[in-house]
Design a protein around this motif. Structure first.
Motif, PDB file in Angstrom:
ATOM      1  N   ASN B  29       0.844  -1.076   0.018  1.00 48.36           N
ATOM      2  CA  ASN B  29      -0.017  -0.111   0.081  1.00 48.36           C
ATOM      3  C   ASN B  29       0.759   1.301   0.080  1.00 48.36           C
ATOM      4  OD1 ASN B  29      -1.677   1.908   0.524  1.00 48.36           O
ATOM      5  ND2 ASN B  29      -2.458   1.227   2.597  1.00 48.36           N
ATOM      6  N   SER B  31       1.232   4.972   0.447  1.00 47.45           N
ATOM      7  CA  SER B  31       0.164   6.077   1.149  1.00 47.45           C
ATOM      8  C   SER B  31       0.973   7.248   1.093  1.00 47.45           C
ATOM      9  CB  SER B  31      -0.450   5.390   2.235  1.00 47.45           C
ATOM     10  OG  SER B  31      -1.212   6.245   2.627  1.00 47.45           O
ATOM     11  N   THR B  35      -0.858   8.931   7.158  1.00 46.01           N
ATOM     12  CA  THR B  35      -1.735   7.805   7.503  1.00 46.01           C
ATOM     13  C   THR B  35      -0.876   6.586   7.951  1.00 46.01           C
ATOM     14  OG1 THR B  35      -1.200   7.237   5.153  1.00 46.01           O
ATOM     15  CG2 THR B  35      -3.191   8.439   5.344  1.00 46.01           C
ATOM     16  N   TYR B  39      -3.154   2.953   8.704  1.00 44.39           N
ATOM     17  CA  TYR B  39      -2.925   2.044   7.864  1.00 44.39           C
ATOM     18  C   TYR B  39      -2.285   0.950   9.004  1.00 44.39           C
ATOM     19  CZ  TYR B  39      -5.255   3.754   3.900  1.00 44.39           C
ATOM     20  OH  TYR B  39      -6.144   4.298   2.917  1.00 44.39           O
ATOM     21  N   GLN B  62       3.931  -1.103   3.883  1.00 42.40           N
ATOM     22  CA  GLN B  62       3.204   0.260   3.717  1.00 42.40           C
ATOM     23  C   GLN B  62       4.528   1.244   3.422  1.00 42.40           C
ATOM     24  OE1 GLN B  62       1.579  -0.138   8.201  1.00 42.40           O
ATOM     25  NE2 GLN B  62       1.163   2.197   7.263  1.00 42.40           N
ATOM     26  N   SER B  67       2.683  12.878  -0.969  1.00 40.69           N
ATOM     27  CA  SER B  67       1.771  12.326  -1.819  1.00 40.69           C
ATOM     28  C   SER B  67       2.216  12.252  -3.287  1.00 40.69           C
ATOM     29  CB  SER B  67       0.289  13.089  -1.821  1.00 40.69           C
ATOM     30  OG  SER B  67      -0.798  12.281  -2.507  1.00 40.69           O
ATOM     31  N   VAL B  82      -2.214  -1.207  -4.118  1.00 39.20           N
ATOM     32  CA  VAL B  82      -3.162  -0.120  -4.044  1.00 39.20           C
ATOM     33  C   VAL B  82      -2.347   1.144  -3.593  1.00 39.20           C
ATOM     34  CG1 VAL B  82      -4.870  -1.750  -3.119  1.00 39.20           C
ATOM     35  CG2 VAL B  82      -3.294  -0.474  -1.559  1.00 39.20           C
ATOM     36  N   THR B  84      -3.214   5.065  -1.672  1.00 39.44           N
ATOM     37  CA  THR B  84      -4.049   5.598  -1.073  1.00 39.44           C
ATOM     38  C   THR B  84      -3.460   6.971  -0.597  1.00 39.44           C
ATOM     39  OG1 THR B  84      -3.107   4.511   1.073  1.00 39.44           O
ATOM     40  CG2 THR B  84      -5.013   3.530   0.235  1.00 39.44           C
ATOM     41  N   SER B 113     -14.573   7.283  -4.466  1.00 38.60           N
ATOM     42  CA  SER B 113     -13.195   6.046  -3.748  1.00 38.60           C
ATOM     43  C   SER B 113     -12.730   6.923  -2.834  1.00 38.60           C
ATOM     44  CB  SER B 113     -12.055   6.062  -4.954  1.00 38.60           C
ATOM     45  OG  SER B 113     -12.774   5.374  -6.106  1.00 38.60           O
ATOM     46  N   SER B 114     -13.221   7.560  -1.992  1.00 30.33           N
ATOM     47  CA  SER B 114     -12.624   7.981  -0.542  1.00 30.33           C
ATOM     48  C   SER B 114     -13.563   7.481   0.450  1.00 30.33           C
ATOM     49  CB  SER B 114     -12.821   9.643  -0.509  1.00 30.33           C
ATOM     50  OG  SER B 114     -11.971  10.105  -1.735  1.00 30.33           O
ATOM     51  N   VAL B 249      -8.466   6.330  -2.661  1.00 30.84           N
ATOM     52  CA  VAL B 249      -7.768   4.984  -2.743  1.00 30.84           C
ATOM     53  C   VAL B 249      -8.000   4.573  -4.099  1.00 30.84           C
ATOM     54  CG1 VAL B 249      -8.154   4.823  -0.332  1.00 30.84           C
ATOM     55  CG2 VAL B 249      -9.760   3.644  -1.710  1.00 30.84           C
ATOM     56  N   LEU B 269      -9.525  -2.811  -0.032  1.00 32.96           N
ATOM     57  CA  LEU B 269     -10.047  -1.331   0.016  1.00 32.96           C
ATOM     58  C   LEU B 269     -11.543  -1.423   0.295  1.00 32.96           C
ATOM     59  CD1 LEU B 269      -8.486  -0.074  -3.384  1.00 32.96           C
ATOM     60  CD2 LEU B 269      -7.677   0.233  -0.863  1.00 32.96           C
TER      61      LEU B 269
END
Lengths: 280, 338
Positions: B29, B31, B35, B39, B62, B67, B82, B84, B113-114, B249, B269
């Motif tokens: 993931n 991210s 977060t 997570y 993770q 971002s 994924v 996020t 998708s949030s 995500v 998800l």
């Protein structure tokens, strides 16, 4: 010197020339040339006009002035004080010398971000030194002065470590001879010591300067990052990347690369020249 | 690419080659910064549930960072199952530049998708010495505002857009609404003494360096600051209106198909939308979408008028183009101003 072409034409006395040259070229290509070529290729996706507007935007120009200016000042500070530190470490016996000697390398080893955060903590208005400075009206953190401080910090080992071995080789007897022939201390320094260490000093200067130009991690925390005022060029490259503008980012990178290369070349030539005048 | 990412790539290559035949399954993931704690908790809960259901051991790795930087790593080949991230724009970039997922990714999961949302609030010093109540107080002379550079920080873009959206509604007459919003935001950024490159850097400036009177912050970060960084040293002020931040995500289609992890990634998800997932989000100070959980945690979050980026700015692509590209409104603030 004159014998060199002769020996090259015949077989080199040293073994393994072909193999080691091949290895050197391959290694340099993989580690240095190919990644740098990628920068140029990526920048080449821009038209000439786009390239020029990107690299001459007012904000970018302001950042060149700051980055190259602050790096130059920092490297010069390091030349003066780095020489002093190296001198003390070589010439004097003092308690805890090993410890001080090890301290010099810390800026090499410390993650630059940690250095940046630590420096900011000390030089911000709430910090130990920053508080004192602000009493006499000097703001250190978040101004160009802060950037110079960070760049001086990371550049120090380069000067000390290049000058130190040369000073070690310089025998005390030469200085004593100069003194016994009636030279003043200043004369001894200027005429005996300085010519010997000048090439090493220049190398140290070049290394510190080059490192400072590319430095990001330690500066970014102390700089304040205000557009037109305290934005260093590497930050603008990151800014462009953040917008997925790879070509624009590499365009600025190309400008930095070429100017750094030219500067290093000039310093190299200066150094050769210094070494030659020294041998006379 | 950071060393961390390189290690992660190497790790993921290693894990693919060594575990693909085994029963264990790993997900990566990718991210953004704040977060981490969220997570950690979600991953543990999901892995447990997955093992109960399928008997398969699940390990979720993770990766955290800015971002935009994270999105670039994925574009450059970090094998994320994924993503996020902090803003849809960054996932759009992955779809656009690397074609790793389809352009309509945001319609594939509920609520844009949030699974959780947040908003932008003010963090002020104890007792609120400058008496800051709303956005208008931020443009008063002598008030120092701390916010990162929106050009390098995703979170800072939410801050900027929140201020703009507020100004548009409260200061704009119809004819020159955008002009007065621009004036408002210009005044606000005149009060910003330091533009850090990321949200965590700004938080340090505000908390450790004690610079500034107010820190514009994600709501969840503000809670963390109040509860953990300096207990009793800060207060949260929720302005009369703010932006509904929707951190999205998405499944990275090409990666999960190559690795054969689609089912697990999808379940992961979807887990975020379940009662348990929503409760963990709320506990970590994200506003939950699920009504039941939202009601349960209603006391935690101050109610305020929230506008979305689609309503006010016509989506991330437009907002980015108008405000944050080179020569955009944000640059004009600094180049005209001085």
């Amino acid at each position: 010197m004159n014998a060199l072409p002769h020996t090259l034409k015949k077989h080199s006395i040293l073994p393994g020339f072909g193999l080691s040259l091949g290895y050197t070229l391959l290694y340099l290509s993989l580690i240095v040339l190919i990644p740098l070529a990628a920068v140029f290729i990526s920048a080449a996706t821009l038209t000439r006009e786009q390239f020029v507007t990107t690299v001459t935007a007012p904000r970018v120009l302001a950042s060149y002035r700051l980055t190259f200016g602050a790096s130059l000042v920092a490297a010069m500070i390091n030349v003066v004080f780095g020489l002093l530190v190296a001198w003390v470490l070589v010439r004097y016996r003092l308690p805890g010398k090993r410890f001080i000697d090890a301290l010099i390398d810390l800026p090499f080893a410390l993650p630059t971000a940690v250095a940046g955060i630590a420096l900011t903590a000390v030089y911000a208005q709430t910090g130990l030194i920053g508080g004192l400075l602000s009493k006499i009206g000097i703001k250190a953190a978040f101004t160009p002065l802060g950037i110079i401080i960070a760049l001086t910090f990371i550049g120090l080992p380069f000067v000390v470590r290049t000058v130190q071995p040369v000073l070690q080789d310089l025998s005390k007897e030469t200085e004593e001879a100069a003194a016994s022939l009636g030279a003043s201390r200043l004369q001894t320094f200027r005429k005996v010591i300085l010519p010997e260490v000048a090439p090493a000093l220049l190398t140290g200067f070049a290394l510190a300067f080059a490192r400072a130009i590319g430095e990001y991690g330690s500066v970014i925390f102390i700089a304040g990052n205000m557009p037109m005022k305290t934005e260093i060029t590497p930050l603008l490259i990151i800014t462009k990347l953040e917008q997925y503008d790879y070509a624009g980012a590499t365009a600025i990178a190309v400008v930095m690369l070429v100017s750094s290369f030219v500067l290093l070349l000039i310093i190299n030539i200066l150094q050769k020249w210094a070494a030659r005048t020294d041998n006379r | 690419m950071t060393l961390k990412n390189i290690t992660l790539i190497l790790l993921s290559i290693f894990t693919i080659s060594s575990f693909s035949s085994a029963k264990d399954i790993t997900l990566l993931n990718v991210s953004y910064d704040p977060t981490r704690e969220l997570y950690q908790e979600l991953n543990a809960a999901f892995a447990k549930q997955w093992q109960e259901k399928t008997g398969q051991k699940m390990k979720i790795n993770q990766s955290h960072g800015g971002s935009g930087k994270q999105a670039r790593s994925v574009i450059d080949g970090l094998e994320a199952d994924v993503v996020t991230l902090a803003l849809a724009y960054d996932i759009d970039a992955i779809a656009e530049k690397a074609n790793l997922l389809s352009k309509n990714w945001q319609s594939k999961l509920p609520d844009n998708s949030s699974p959780y949302t947040s908003t932008i609030v003010f963090l002020v010093r104890k007792g609120n010495p400058k008496n800051i109540k709303d956005w208008d107080d931020l443009i008063k002379p002598g008030v120092l505002v701390i916010t990162p550079n929106p050009k390098t920080s995703g979170g800072a873009r939410w801050n900027y857009l929140a201020a703009w959206g507020y100004a548009l509604k409260n200061h704009g007459t119809n004819s020159d609404a955008n002009q007065s919003a621009k004036e408002f935001v210009t005044k606000l950024y005149k009060n910003v003494p330091v533009l850090d490159s990321g949200a965590r850097g700004s938080l340090t400036t505000f908390v450790q360096r004690e610079i500034g009177d107010v820190f514009l912050s994600w709501e969840n970060e503000a809670f963390l600051a109040v509860n953990e960084l300096g207990k009793g040293k800060f207060e949260i002020i929720v302005p009369s209106a703010s932006i509904l931040a929707e951190p999205p995500v998405a499944i990275v289609d090409k990666v999960v198909d190559r690795r054969g992890t689609r089912a697990a990634a999808q379940a992961y998800l979807e887990f975020l939308y379940t009662e348990q997932g929503q409760e963990i989000a709320a506990k970590n100070y994200y506003r939950p979408r699920l009504k039941m959980i939202a009601e349960k945690y209603a006391g935690q979050f101050t109610e305020t008028k929230l506008f979305t980026i689609d309503e006010v700015f016509g989506g991330w692509q437009n907002a980015q183009k108008t405000h944050f590209t080179d020569g955009g409104v944000f640059d004009q603030i600094y180049q005209v101003g001085k």
